[in-house]
Scaffold this motif. Structure first.
Motif, PDB file in Angstrom:
ATOM      1  N   LEU A  92       0.722  -1.236   0.254  1.00  0.00           N
ATOM      2  CA  LEU A  92       0.047   0.230   0.091  1.00  0.00           C
ATOM      3  C   LEU A  92       0.887   1.521  -0.340  1.00  0.00           C
ATOM      4  CD1 LEU A  92      -2.387  -1.225   2.309  1.00  0.00           C
ATOM      5  CD2 LEU A  92      -2.703  -1.034   0.090  1.00  0.00           C
ATOM      6  N   LYS A  93       2.147   1.170   0.598  1.00  0.00           N
ATOM      7  CA  LYS A  93       2.791   2.535   0.950  1.00  0.00           C
ATOM      8  C   LYS A  93       3.619   2.413  -0.266  1.00  0.00           C
ATOM      9  CE  LYS A  93       6.015   4.736   4.134  1.00  0.00           C
ATOM     10  NZ  LYS A  93       6.738   4.939   5.232  1.00  0.00           N
ATOM     11  N   TYR A  94       4.201   1.760  -1.053  1.00  0.00           N
ATOM     12  CA  TYR A  94       4.603   1.798  -2.054  1.00  0.00           C
ATOM     13  C   TYR A  94       3.792   1.420  -3.175  1.00  0.00           C
ATOM     14  CZ  TYR A  94       8.312   2.990   1.029  1.00  0.00           C
ATOM     15  OH  TYR A  94       8.858   3.716   2.400  1.00  0.00           O
ATOM     16  N   LEU A  95       3.530   1.375  -3.504  1.00  0.00           N
ATOM     17  CA  LEU A  95       2.070   0.616  -4.428  1.00  0.00           C
ATOM     18  C   LEU A  95       3.084   1.329  -6.213  1.00  0.00           C
ATOM     19  CD1 LEU A  95      -0.567  -0.677  -5.615  1.00  0.00           C
ATOM     20  CD2 LEU A  95      -1.751   1.660  -5.480  1.00  0.00           C
ATOM     21  N   ASN A  96       3.000   2.670  -6.365  1.00  0.00           N
ATOM     22  CA  ASN A  96       3.849   1.930  -7.933  1.00  0.00           C
ATOM     23  C   ASN A  96       5.166   1.517  -7.952  1.00  0.00           C
ATOM     24  OD1 ASN A  96       5.662   3.300  -5.602  1.00  0.00           O
ATOM     25  ND2 ASN A  96       5.914   5.483  -6.724  1.00  0.00           N
ATOM     26  N   TYR A  97       5.702   0.729  -6.857  1.00  0.00           N
ATOM     27  CA  TYR A  97       6.736  -0.474  -7.479  1.00  0.00           C
ATOM     28  C   TYR A  97       6.760  -1.367  -7.544  1.00  0.00           C
ATOM     29  CZ  TYR A  97      10.807   2.737  -5.805  1.00  0.00           C
ATOM     30  OH  TYR A  97      11.444   3.611  -6.013  1.00  0.00           O
ATOM     31  N   HIS A  98       5.522  -1.395  -6.301  1.00  0.00           N
ATOM     32  CA  HIS A  98       4.584  -3.524  -6.594  1.00  0.00           C
ATOM     33  C   HIS A  98       3.671  -3.385  -7.989  1.00  0.00           C
ATOM     34  CE1 HIS A  98       7.126  -3.566  -3.210  1.00  0.00           C
ATOM     35  NE2 HIS A  98       6.693  -3.061  -2.187  1.00  0.00           N
ATOM     36  N   ARG A  99       3.269  -2.249  -8.420  1.00  0.00           N
ATOM     37  CA  ARG A  99       2.060  -2.392  -9.888  1.00  0.00           C
ATOM     38  C   ARG A  99       3.408  -2.667 -10.806  1.00  0.00           C
ATOM     39  NH1 ARG A  99      -2.635   1.875  -9.149  1.00  0.00           N
ATOM     40  NH2 ARG A  99      -3.198  -0.111  -8.035  1.00  0.00           N
ATOM     41  N   VAL A 100       4.415  -2.084 -10.451  1.00  0.00           N
ATOM     42  CA  VAL A 100       5.141  -1.901 -11.790  1.00  0.00           C
ATOM     43  C   VAL A 100       5.254  -3.558 -11.773  1.00  0.00           C
ATOM     44  CG1 VAL A 100       7.623  -1.954 -12.815  1.00  0.00           C
ATOM     45  CG2 VAL A 100       6.574   0.251 -12.003  1.00  0.00           C
ATOM     46  N   PRO A 173      -4.954   4.993  -4.249  1.00  0.00           N
ATOM     47  CA  PRO A 173      -5.211   5.738  -2.880  1.00  0.00           C
ATOM     48  C   PRO A 173      -6.029   7.158  -2.754  1.00  0.00           C
ATOM     49  CG  PRO A 173      -3.155   5.547  -3.692  1.00  0.00           C
ATOM     50  CD  PRO A 173      -4.079   4.444  -4.598  1.00  0.00           C
ATOM     51  N   ARG A 174      -6.705   7.182  -1.280  1.00  0.00           N
ATOM     52  CA  ARG A 174      -7.703   8.396  -1.012  1.00  0.00           C
ATOM     53  C   ARG A 174      -6.320   9.112  -0.629  1.00  0.00           C
ATOM     54  NH1 ARG A 174     -10.771   3.877  -1.086  1.00  0.00           N
ATOM     55  NH2 ARG A 174     -11.547   4.635   1.011  1.00  0.00           N
ATOM     56  N   PRO A 175      -6.536  10.175  -0.822  1.00  0.00           N
ATOM     57  CA  PRO A 175      -6.482  11.559   0.279  1.00  0.00           C
ATOM     58  C   PRO A 175      -6.817  11.456   1.775  1.00  0.00           C
ATOM     59  CG  PRO A 175      -6.900  12.514  -1.876  1.00  0.00           C
ATOM     60  CD  PRO A 175      -7.167  11.279  -1.754  1.00  0.00           C
ATOM     61  N   GLU A 176      -7.969  11.102   1.963  1.00  0.00           N
ATOM     62  CA  GLU A 176      -8.322  11.336   3.630  1.00  0.00           C
ATOM     63  C   GLU A 176      -8.359   9.778   3.893  1.00  0.00           C
ATOM     64  OE1 GLU A 176     -11.660   9.467   0.836  1.00  0.00           O
ATOM     65  OE2 GLU A 176     -10.006  10.737   0.821  1.00  0.00           O
ATOM     66  N   GLN A 177      -7.086   8.835   3.671  1.00  0.00           N
ATOM     67  CA  GLN A 177      -7.294   7.788   4.227  1.00  0.00           C
ATOM     68  C   GLN A 177      -6.587   8.155   5.288  1.00  0.00           C
ATOM     69  OE1 GLN A 177      -6.295   5.362   1.150  1.00  0.00           O
ATOM     70  NE2 GLN A 177      -7.998   3.788   1.426  1.00  0.00           N
ATOM     71  N   THR A 178      -5.917   7.726   6.126  1.00  0.00           N
ATOM     72  CA  THR A 178      -5.275   7.768   7.308  1.00  0.00           C
ATOM     73  C   THR A 178      -4.552   5.991   7.198  1.00  0.00           C
ATOM     74  OG1 THR A 178      -6.528   6.560   9.001  1.00  0.00           O
ATOM     75  CG2 THR A 178      -6.435   9.060   8.650  1.00  0.00           C
ATOM     76  N   GLU A 179      -3.371   5.860   8.677  1.00  0.00           N
ATOM     77  CA  GLU A 179      -2.154   5.058   9.029  1.00  0.00           C
ATOM     78  C   GLU A 179      -3.318   3.772   9.000  1.00  0.00           C
ATOM     79  OE1 GLU A 179       0.855   4.049   8.293  1.00  0.00           O
ATOM     80  OE2 GLU A 179       1.196   6.291   6.933  1.00  0.00           O
ATOM     81  N   ALA A 180      -4.685   4.244   9.563  1.00  0.00           N
ATOM     82  CA  ALA A 180      -5.680   3.709  10.957  1.00  0.00           C
ATOM     83  C   ALA A 180      -5.856   2.661   9.434  1.00  0.00           C
ATOM     84  CB  ALA A 180      -5.774   4.172  12.015  1.00  0.00           C
ATOM     85  N   GLN A 183      -3.840   0.231   7.856  1.00  0.00           N
ATOM     86  CA  GLN A 183      -3.663  -0.588   8.524  1.00  0.00           C
ATOM     87  C   GLN A 183      -4.863  -1.752   8.712  1.00  0.00           C
ATOM     88  OE1 GLN A 183      -0.522  -1.246  10.678  1.00  0.00           O
ATOM     89  NE2 GLN A 183      -1.528  -3.786  11.104  1.00  0.00           N
ATOM     90  N   LEU A 184      -6.069  -1.298   8.700  1.00  0.00           N
ATOM     91  CA  LEU A 184      -7.357  -1.197   8.731  1.00  0.00           C
ATOM     92  C   LEU A 184      -7.335  -3.020   7.171  1.00  0.00           C
ATOM     93  CD1 LEU A 184     -10.181  -0.159   9.654  1.00  0.00           C
ATOM     94  CD2 LEU A 184      -9.472  -1.887  10.478  1.00  0.00           C
ATOM     95  N   ILE A 185      -7.386  -2.267   6.222  1.00  0.00           N
ATOM     96  CA  ILE A 185      -7.163  -3.099   4.957  1.00  0.00           C
ATOM     97  C   ILE A 185      -5.829  -4.650   5.109  1.00  0.00           C
ATOM     98  CG2 ILE A 185      -6.268  -3.015   2.485  1.00  0.00           C
ATOM     99  CD1 ILE A 185      -6.736   0.097   2.870  1.00  0.00           C
ATOM    100  N   ALA A 186      -4.561  -3.951   5.943  1.00  0.00           N
ATOM    101  CA  ALA A 186      -3.554  -4.830   5.858  1.00  0.00           C
ATOM    102  C   ALA A 186      -4.500  -6.253   6.495  1.00  0.00           C
ATOM    103  CB  ALA A 186      -2.160  -4.777   6.178  1.00  0.00           C
ATOM    104  N   GLN A 187      -5.132  -5.465   7.729  1.00  0.00           N
ATOM    105  CA  GLN A 187      -5.867  -6.499   8.463  1.00  0.00           C
ATOM    106  C   GLN A 187      -6.439  -7.453   8.037  1.00  0.00           C
ATOM    107  OE1 GLN A 187      -4.866  -7.556  11.485  1.00  0.00           O
ATOM    108  NE2 GLN A 187      -3.175  -5.959  12.600  1.00  0.00           N
ATOM    109  N   ASP A 188      -7.053  -7.400   7.410  1.00  0.00           N
ATOM    110  CA  ASP A 188      -8.311  -8.200   6.463  1.00  0.00           C
ATOM    111  C   ASP A 188      -7.488  -8.812   5.340  1.00  0.00           C
ATOM    112  OD1 ASP A 188     -10.974  -6.626   7.672  1.00  0.00           O
ATOM    113  OD2 ASP A 188     -11.168  -4.914   6.062  1.00  0.00           O
ATOM    114  N   VAL A 189      -7.320  -7.878   4.325  1.00  0.00           N
ATOM    115  CA  VAL A 189      -6.300  -9.576   3.636  1.00  0.00           C
ATOM    116  C   VAL A 189      -5.559 -10.338   4.340  1.00  0.00           C
ATOM    117  CG1 VAL A 189      -4.199  -9.351   1.650  1.00  0.00           C
ATOM    118  CG2 VAL A 189      -6.107  -7.364   1.844  1.00  0.00           C
ATOM    119  N   SER A 190      -5.318  -9.879   5.753  1.00  0.00           N
ATOM    120  CA  SER A 190      -4.360 -10.918   6.626  1.00  0.00           C
ATOM    121  C   SER A 190      -4.901 -11.961   7.109  1.00  0.00           C
ATOM    122  CB  SER A 190      -4.058 -10.203   7.659  1.00  0.00           C
ATOM    123  OG  SER A 190      -3.050 -11.074   8.366  1.00  0.00           O
TER     124      SER A 190
END
Length: 207
Positions: A92-100, A173-180, A183-190
């Motif tokens: 999520l943080k480095y989407l450009n690298y991983h999407r390539v 990514p959306r401008p209003e998204q927070t670190e929290a 974290q929720l997205i990552a938890q859901d995928v996990s």
């Protein structure tokens, strides 16, 4: 890696993601930097070398976060959760690298690769294999202990990696998204990862 090299790689990853590696040019990358092509060529000899450097960086970003977790003495369920959350957050943080990497899985451009590009490809393959082995080890331990369902280790491993890489395809990514929020997205995928491997769903209670 110098700050200048990092800035060039960030610009290259963005251009490759938006335009595709075959279309994006050194001119495009220099333009995004607000620099001349000379600055790019000072650090990278070709577009091929830049693409492979982006690929190598994408694996390095995952390895530097997940490897320390894999080295900890944790119960396998807790370890796999922590590893998968760290993986997704890195995506999520480095989407450009991983999407390539996800959208252009070819290792080589059409035509012959230069020797130094081939050497970089070998580094990428080696690091990718080492990264996969982190998950292979925890999955193997979990299957042997009965915490994870006994099934094909190879199929399980690669299926989980595809699942964890899923945000490359659907996340925006959306401008209003927070670190929290991330974290929720990552938890859901996990959660999906753990449900795919546990031998008994009751083990997930409180995990």
């Amino acid at each position: 890696m110098s700050q200048s090299q990092q800035e060039i790689l960030d610009a290259a990853a963005e251009c490759f993601m938006r335009m595709g590696p075959d279309v994006a040019s050194i001119d495009d990358i220099a333009g995004r930097l607000g620099a001349t092509k000379g600055r790019v060529y000072h650090h990278f000899r070709s577009k091929g070398e830049l693409l492979y450097a982006v690929r190598l960086r994408s694996v390095s970003l995952l390895m530097e976060k997940v490897a320390p977790i894999a080295a900890q003495d944790l119960p396998v369920l807790q370890k796999l959760r922590a590893m998968s959350v760290a993986h997704v957050l890195r995506i999520l943080k480095y989407l450009n690298y991983h999407r390539v990497v996800s959208e252009d899985p070819r290792m080589f451009f059409r035509g012959s690769a230069k020797p130094y590009e081939t050497e970089m490809v070998e580094k990428i393959i080696g690091m990718r294999r080492a990264y996969e082995n982190l998950y292979r080890a925890v999955l193997s331990e979990g299957m042997e202990s009965g915490v994870f369902a006994k099934q094909s280790l190879s199929i399980t491993l690669h299926s989980l990696i595809i699942l964890m890489n899923g945000p490359c395809f659907w996340y925006s990514p959306r401008p209003e998204q927070t670190e929290a929020d991330l974290q929720l997205i990552a938890q859901d995928v996990s959660n999906l990862v753990l449900r795919a491997v546990v031998a008994d769903p009751a083990l997930l209670n409180g995990a």
